[in-house]
Motif scaffolding. Structure first.
Motif, PDB file in Angstrom:
ATOM      1  N   PRO A 104      70.396  30.364  66.496  1.00  0.00           N
ATOM      2  CA  PRO A 104      70.921  31.646  66.990  1.00  0.00           C
ATOM      3  C   PRO A 104      72.321  31.489  67.579  1.00  0.00           C
ATOM      4  O   PRO A 104      73.147  32.403  67.468  1.00  0.00           O
ATOM      5  CB  PRO A 104      69.893  32.046  68.072  1.00  0.00           C
ATOM      6  N   GLY A 109      79.110  27.583  56.127  1.00  0.00           N
ATOM      7  CA  GLY A 109      78.276  28.229  57.130  1.00  0.00           C
ATOM      8  C   GLY A 109      78.387  27.615  58.503  1.00  0.00           C
ATOM      9  O   GLY A 109      77.963  28.221  59.492  1.00  0.00           O
ATOM     10  N   TRP A 154      85.137  28.224  61.609  1.00  0.00           N
ATOM     11  CA  TRP A 154      84.027  28.847  60.876  1.00  0.00           C
ATOM     12  C   TRP A 154      84.244  28.545  59.396  1.00  0.00           C
ATOM     13  O   TRP A 154      85.169  29.034  58.779  1.00  0.00           O
ATOM     14  CB  TRP A 154      83.998  30.346  61.137  1.00  0.00           C
ATOM     15  N   ASP A 213      72.254  26.349  61.844  1.00  0.00           N
ATOM     16  CA  ASP A 213      71.287  27.406  61.542  1.00  0.00           C
ATOM     17  C   ASP A 213      70.539  27.883  62.784  1.00  0.00           C
ATOM     18  O   ASP A 213      69.365  28.262  62.716  1.00  0.00           O
ATOM     19  CB  ASP A 213      70.275  26.933  60.482  1.00  0.00           C
ATOM     20  N   GLU A 248      74.706  29.428  66.572  1.00  0.00           N
ATOM     21  CA  GLU A 248      75.667  29.379  65.474  1.00  0.00           C
ATOM     22  C   GLU A 248      75.860  30.764  64.865  1.00  0.00           C
ATOM     23  O   GLU A 248      76.992  31.163  64.547  1.00  0.00           O
ATOM     24  CB  GLU A 248      75.201  28.398  64.400  1.00  0.00           C
ATOM     25  N   ARG A 249      74.790  31.532  64.745  1.00  0.00           N
ATOM     26  CA  ARG A 249      74.919  32.892  64.204  1.00  0.00           C
ATOM     27  C   ARG A 249      75.758  33.769  65.123  1.00  0.00           C
ATOM     28  O   ARG A 249      76.571  34.583  64.665  1.00  0.00           O
ATOM     29  CB  ARG A 249      73.529  33.503  63.981  1.00  0.00           C
ATOM     30  N   ARG A 254      79.379  32.840  64.628  1.00  0.00           N
ATOM     31  CA  ARG A 254      79.895  33.380  63.356  1.00  0.00           C
ATOM     32  C   ARG A 254      80.284  34.844  63.526  1.00  0.00           C
ATOM     33  O   ARG A 254      81.300  35.302  62.991  1.00  0.00           O
ATOM     34  CB  ARG A 254      78.852  33.223  62.240  1.00  0.00           C
ATOM     35  N   PHE A 255      79.476  35.591  64.276  1.00  0.00           N
ATOM     36  CA  PHE A 255      79.799  37.003  64.536  1.00  0.00           C
ATOM     37  C   PHE A 255      81.123  37.124  65.290  1.00  0.00           C
ATOM     38  O   PHE A 255      81.967  37.969  64.958  1.00  0.00           O
ATOM     39  CB  PHE A 255      78.668  37.656  65.340  1.00  0.00           C
TER      40      PHE A 255
END
Length: 281
Positions: A114, A57, A37, A112, A116-117, A120-121
């Motif tokens: 969902p 990111g 990350w 960018d 990848e998000r 990241r979480f």
């Protein structure tokens, strides 16, 4: 350069901060997958003539069988988790009921997105629990759940060769697939067959008939087997040494005698035999 590293239950996690750029050669990582990350900075990976650039990111995996060169830009802030290939293989076998031959290979995560998000979480949760030395890092059941979450997130959110033709199960009715997915996602919770039917989108009796026709099992039998397989995964996990009772209660078996009997019927050995075999491996 500042580096913080910790390893809990086979999850290696480290944070690297560097105000200035540097170049390094990295040995092949055939036994591990590295999940990165990038919180800030940039990394250039060079493997032979190929070059891959990751910026702030980005979440990405790396498991190169070749020596590769890494160029780190200035103001680097990155969190990296190491995942063992054998842990991934065992996790996949539990999920699919099929042994995966060869390495689990991961491909690029859409930027960018969902997915990848979500990754990241997961990485932020890992870093907070393990690197910040919270009480969570000393709670075996919680760490085991965190490990499952990490493995599951990688399989579900990172494109991989597990979903390629020749490995996935034959197609089945949509309602049955929904029921399977719901049970896999909620097997650690006290769910009822009515909850499974609601998730499938069809009446319970209709689902029971369709499910048995497609799988040869009832809903209860299938859910119990999923939980027994997860219990076996925990008992044979080389990075964790739980008590049999911990594993049984974790997967919804309140009666230890019943758990031991069903485990032996399913796998041909008692739960404590699985533990002993791991200790003497």
């Amino acid at each position: 350069m500042d580096m913080v590293y910790s390893n809990v239950a086979g999850l290696g996690c480290w944070s690297v901060n560097s105000p200035s750029g540097f170049v390094a050669s990295v040995e092949p990582q055939s036994s591990y997958v590295l999940l990165h990350w990038m919180r800030s900075g940039r990394i250039d990976y060079h493997t032979g003539p190929c070059r891959t650039v990751f910026s702030a990111g980005s979440v990405f995996t790396w498991s190169s069988a070749e020596l590769h060169r890494v160029e780190h830009a200035s103001d680097l802030d990155i969190v990296v988790t190491t995942i063992r290939q054998d842990d991934l293989a065992r996790f996949v076998q539990v999920l699919t009921g099929s042994e995966h031959k060869g390495r689990v290979e991961f491909f690029a995560v859409p930027p960018d997105s969902p997915n990848e998000r979500g990754l990241r979480f997961v990485m932020a949760t890992l870093a907070g629990a393990i690197l910040d030395d919270t009480p969570l890092a000393y709670a075996p059941l919680a760490i085991a759940s965190l490990k499952d979450m990490t493995l599951g997130a990688m399989i579900e959110l990172c494109p991989n060769n597990i979903r390629m033709p020749g490995f996935v199960k034959p197609s089945e009715p949509v309602a049955v697939a929904r029921a399977r997915d719901f049970m896999r996602a909620n097997m650690s919770r006290p769910i009822r067959v009515a909850d499974i039917a609601r998730a499938s989108g069809i009446p319970l009796r209709t689902l029971q008939i369709a499910f048995r026709r497609a799988t040869g099992e009832s809903l209860v039998e299938h859910l119990r087997m999923l939980r027994l397989e997860r219990a076996r995964f925990d008992l044979t996990d080389p990075a964790w040494s739980p008590r049999v009772s911990e594993v049984a209660y974790r997967w919804g078996f309140s009666n230890l005698s019943d758990f031991s009997r069903r485990y032996q019927q399913a796998f041909g050995e008692r739960p404590r035999d699985s533990l002993r075999r791991k200790w003497h491996a």
